[in-house]
Write an enzyme that holds these catalytic residues in place. Sequence first.
Site, PDB file in Angstrom:
ATOM      1  N   LYS A 180      -1.809  -8.011   4.634  1.00  0.00           N
ATOM      2  CA  LYS A 180      -2.380  -8.487   3.425  1.00  0.00           C
ATOM      3  C   LYS A 180      -1.359  -9.355   2.739  1.00  0.00           C
ATOM      4  O   LYS A 180      -1.852 -10.260   1.718  1.00  0.00           O
ATOM      5  CB  LYS A 180      -2.038  -7.033   2.203  1.00  0.00           C
ATOM      6  CG  LYS A 180      -0.928  -6.592   2.182  1.00  0.00           C
ATOM      7  CD  LYS A 180      -0.118  -6.883   0.843  1.00  0.00           C
ATOM      8  CE  LYS A 180       1.070  -6.193   0.477  1.00  0.00           C
ATOM      9  NZ  LYS A 180       2.408  -6.099   1.590  1.00  0.00           N
ATOM     10  N   LYS A 232       6.254 -10.315   5.562  1.00  0.00           N
ATOM     11  CA  LYS A 232       6.279 -10.923   4.241  1.00  0.00           C
ATOM     12  C   LYS A 232       7.099 -12.210   3.982  1.00  0.00           C
ATOM     13  O   LYS A 232       6.779 -13.018   3.025  1.00  0.00           O
ATOM     14  CB  LYS A 232       7.427  -9.780   3.119  1.00  0.00           C
ATOM     15  CG  LYS A 232       6.601  -8.464   2.928  1.00  0.00           C
ATOM     16  CD  LYS A 232       7.678  -7.501   2.253  1.00  0.00           C
ATOM     17  CE  LYS A 232       6.726  -6.155   2.107  1.00  0.00           C
ATOM     18  NZ  LYS A 232       6.210  -5.520   3.399  1.00  0.00           N
ATOM     19  N   LYS A 259      -0.114  -3.753  14.015  1.00  0.00           N
ATOM     20  CA  LYS A 259      -0.026  -3.414  12.428  1.00  0.00           C
ATOM     21  C   LYS A 259      -0.025  -2.027  12.149  1.00  0.00           C
ATOM     22  O   LYS A 259      -1.099  -1.074  12.412  1.00  0.00           O
ATOM     23  CB  LYS A 259      -1.400  -3.999  11.938  1.00  0.00           C
ATOM     24  CG  LYS A 259      -1.522  -3.715  10.309  1.00  0.00           C
ATOM     25  CD  LYS A 259      -0.370  -4.414   9.456  1.00  0.00           C
ATOM     26  CE  LYS A 259      -0.597  -4.361   8.031  1.00  0.00           C
ATOM     27  NZ  LYS A 259       0.598  -4.997   7.206  1.00  0.00           N
ATOM     28  N   GLY A 279       0.992  -1.131  -0.070  1.00  0.00           N
ATOM     29  CA  GLY A 279       0.092  -0.014   0.052  1.00  0.00           C
ATOM     30  C   GLY A 279       1.057   1.119   0.084  1.00  0.00           C
ATOM     31  O   GLY A 279       0.444   2.407  -0.549  1.00  0.00           O
ATOM     32  N   ASN A 280       2.056   1.192   0.727  1.00  0.00           N
ATOM     33  CA  ASN A 280       2.931   2.442   0.575  1.00  0.00           C
ATOM     34  C   ASN A 280       3.329   2.985  -0.871  1.00  0.00           C
ATOM     35  O   ASN A 280       4.052   4.039  -1.025  1.00  0.00           O
ATOM     36  CB  ASN A 280       4.061   2.174   1.545  1.00  0.00           C
ATOM     37  CG  ASN A 280       3.593   2.157   2.952  1.00  0.00           C
ATOM     38  OD1 ASN A 280       2.966   2.960   3.350  1.00  0.00           O
ATOM     39  ND2 ASN A 280       4.153   1.097   3.718  1.00  0.00           N
TER      40      ASN A 280
END
Length: 313
Positions: free
Chosen positions: A211, A273, A127, A11-12
């Site tokens: 995500k 990740k 988060k 998103g960044n």
Amino acid sequence: MPKKVFIALGGNALGNTPLEQKQIVRKTAKPIVDLVEKGYQVIIGHGNGPQVGMINLAMDYASQQNIGTPYMPFAECGAMSQSYIGYHLQQAINDELCARNLNNSCATVVTQVVVDKQDPAFLSPTKPIGAFYTKEQAETIQKEHGFHFMEDAGRGYRRVIPSPKPLEIVESLVIKQLVENNVVVITVGGGGIPVIRKNGVLEGVDAVIDKDNSSSKLAVELKAETLLILTAVDKVAIHFNTPKQKNLDKLTLSQAQEYINNGEFAKGSMLPKVEACLNFIKERGSSSQAIITSLDNALSALEGKTGTTITLN
């Protein structure tokens, strides 16, 4: 059968304002459509940390101004961010597909993800969402709104909220049908709208699901061969941001787990990740791979030319 690639997009990397995002996704669409043009079936998950934080803060502020704006629960803010990001992405991708005379189309599925209300994450927010602040700014907002803040990988302070584990992708059947019909699907935006099952119905809760975890889970359900996590760096590194930094070309599951145990990956950054990649590999086995790289290197990484590739052995 074409190979399925599940892309998890940060998103960044989508900008901080609607105008900026709209411009950025035009560039984002090109390497994604490169994969479609090469014959891959592409599914896209994306983050929403900056966007959902912006929406939530704006709605919270407006609701306190006595102008008739109602309080907006966090789950609804997540749904807004999914639709707003999905709208920009699918528009840019469809335009790029059309420009290359490809017959595929792209669509966004507003996606709910079931979580457990008893998940320990609800007792320990971790988060990061929203903008970056100085320590002083964060302390001021914390006093005014009661939000929790944490330092985020040396980049500043960000609000943190609970991040429970995804248990079930509610719309997975619809997504599968779209993929089988050569639709580039944008899904699990921001990790999906977190919901719980209560008295036989679904109910939104205040949280953001990671995500990468949701992307990994859905990638397994869709039997994707590759989970491709796109981030700000070309490769995973150990001793990150130190004179001893070492970029990694390949990792086995056991090597990655050893680095996790040694605390090599930052909690709010690379750790989720790598963990999502390991979960995907464990479920899909030796026929799968997970790759972490930058957006610009997506196709090169799939061709084995760059990025960090994680495999079972």
